[in-house]
Design a protein around this motif. Structure first.
Motif, PDB file in Angstrom:
ATOM      1  N   VAL A  80      -4.692  -3.399   5.666  1.00 23.07           N
ATOM      2  CA  VAL A  80      -3.623  -2.592   4.767  1.00 23.07           C
ATOM      3  C   VAL A  80      -2.573  -3.547   4.627  1.00 23.07           C
ATOM      4  O   VAL A  80      -1.871  -4.092   5.389  1.00 23.07           O
ATOM      5  CB  VAL A  80      -3.351  -1.443   5.837  1.00 23.07           C
ATOM      6  CG1 VAL A  80      -2.415  -0.699   5.168  1.00 23.07           C
ATOM      7  CG2 VAL A  80      -4.692  -0.642   6.087  1.00 23.07           C
ATOM      8  N   ASN A  81      -2.190  -3.576   3.318  1.00 27.13           N
ATOM      9  CA  ASN A  81      -0.765  -4.235   2.775  1.00 27.13           C
ATOM     10  C   ASN A  81       0.421  -3.613   3.551  1.00 27.13           C
ATOM     11  O   ASN A  81       0.297  -2.233   4.139  1.00 27.13           O
ATOM     12  CB  ASN A  81      -0.769  -4.371   1.384  1.00 27.13           C
ATOM     13  CG  ASN A  81      -1.607  -4.974   0.792  1.00 27.13           C
ATOM     14  OD1 ASN A  81      -2.447  -5.970   1.089  1.00 27.13           O
ATOM     15  ND2 ASN A  81      -2.048  -4.966  -0.542  1.00 27.13           N
ATOM     16  N   PRO A  82       1.690  -4.299   3.518  1.00 30.01           N
ATOM     17  CA  PRO A  82       2.805  -3.604   4.057  1.00 30.01           C
ATOM     18  C   PRO A  82       2.949  -2.245   3.185  1.00 30.01           C
ATOM     19  O   PRO A  82       2.678  -2.030   2.066  1.00 30.01           O
ATOM     20  CB  PRO A  82       3.961  -4.614   3.502  1.00 30.01           C
ATOM     21  CG  PRO A  82       3.208  -5.946   3.740  1.00 30.01           C
ATOM     22  CD  PRO A  82       1.845  -5.741   3.368  1.00 30.01           C
ATOM     23  N   SER A  83       3.393  -1.174   4.190  1.00 27.97           N
ATOM     24  CA  SER A  83       3.234   0.140   3.486  1.00 27.97           C
ATOM     25  C   SER A  83       4.517   0.901   3.122  1.00 27.97           C
ATOM     26  O   SER A  83       5.428   0.668   3.752  1.00 27.97           O
ATOM     27  CB  SER A  83       2.508   0.873   4.692  1.00 27.97           C
ATOM     28  OG  SER A  83       1.167   0.503   5.089  1.00 27.97           O
ATOM     29  N   SER A  88      -0.180  -3.017  10.056  1.00 26.69           N
ATOM     30  CA  SER A  88       0.596  -3.027   8.848  1.00 26.69           C
ATOM     31  C   SER A  88       2.162  -2.504   9.159  1.00 26.69           C
ATOM     32  O   SER A  88       2.364  -1.507   9.700  1.00 26.69           O
ATOM     33  CB  SER A  88       0.110  -1.923   7.701  1.00 26.69           C
ATOM     34  OG  SER A  88       0.909  -2.034   6.669  1.00 26.69           O
ATOM     35  N   SER A  98       0.918  -1.307  -0.152  1.00 23.69           N
ATOM     36  CA  SER A  98      -0.038  -0.009  -0.083  1.00 23.69           C
ATOM     37  C   SER A  98       0.809   1.241  -0.190  1.00 23.69           C
ATOM     38  O   SER A  98       2.046   1.177   0.495  1.00 23.69           O
ATOM     39  CB  SER A  98      -0.799   0.070   1.291  1.00 23.69           C
ATOM     40  OG  SER A  98       0.016   0.022   2.214  1.00 23.69           O
TER      41      SER A  98
END
Length: 233
Positions: A151-154, A179, A106
């Motif tokens: 939330v995906n890794p950011s 995340s 993300s």
């Protein structure tokens, strides 16, 4: 041919192929770095678009400075916005830990000013998600209905990092959602701001040594009676 002999014949081929792949990846990384414009080139773009200005400025907090960045002026032009966003994205792509997780990441902006950067970086990296935080009163928040675990890794990006407070506040929000922040960067980072977000290095296209004066008495332009221009952000 025995299984053992066949296995011995195959091993050098696998090692050779691994070496070729590693060599190819190193060459790709070098080309990617070569495609990132220099700080001087980026500053020329910011000057040409009016995003970087020189004069005698007074910020809302009362600080005086001979420099002022109004980054949205650079991002009003599609071609310029794309050049800057793609250049920043390459800073992330050359990181193997980040590139190995694409596209399941993300892109997050800590403020409205970073939204054009976030969309540009998202396009360049083909990231699956994009979010942005907003200031509500004295707190920074995401919009409602973003749930923990979604939330995906950011990768956090902004147009400019002056103090680092916005990214630090947003980092805390992201961690509350479960995340990890795997990357962080901006088009411009003031050298007085942190160069890391926790253990994550902050990447930027320009490292700018901002001259900020707490009092008018310390300001060289005040001593020279240079006309003052008050800025809002």
């Amino acid at each position: 041919m025995s299984d053992e002999l066949e296995s011995n014949f195959q091993r050098p081929l696998i090692t050779h192929n691994s070496s070729l792949i590693t060599h190819h990846l190193i060459n790709l990384e070098k080309k990617m770095v070569d495609l990132i414009p220099s700080s001087d080139t980026v500053m020329q773009i910011l000057k040409r678009t009016g995003a970087f200005r020189e004069g005698h400025f007074v910020y809302p907090n009362g600080k005086h400075s001979p420099h002022y960045f109004q980054m949205p002026l650079a991002f009003r032009y599609y071609d310029t916005a794309r050049v800057l966003a793609v250049a920043l994205s390459r800073k992330f792509r050359v990181d193997r830990d980040i590139s190995s997780q694409l596209p399941k990441v993300s892109i997050i902006s800590p403020s409205s000013g970073g939204i054009p950067v976030a969309f540009g970086v998202r396009d360049a990296l083909s990231a699956e998600q994009i979010y942005w935080a907003e200031k509500e009163g004295d707190k920074r928040r995401f919009r409602q209905y973003i749930n923990k675990g979604e939330v995906n890794p950011s990768i956090m990006v902004d147009d400019i990092i002056r103090s680092g407070h916005a990214i630090e506040e947003t980092d805390a929000l992201v961690k509350e959602l479960g995340s990890p922040v795997i990357g962080c960067g901006a088009i411009v980072r003031f050298t007085s701001a942190p160069d890391k977000l926790g253990a994550v290095p902050i990447r930027s296209l320009v490292e700018f040594d901002a001259q900020m004066y707490d009092e008018g008495d310390e300001c060289n332009d005040c001593k020279k009676d240079v006309p003052v221009e008050h800025v809002r952000f």
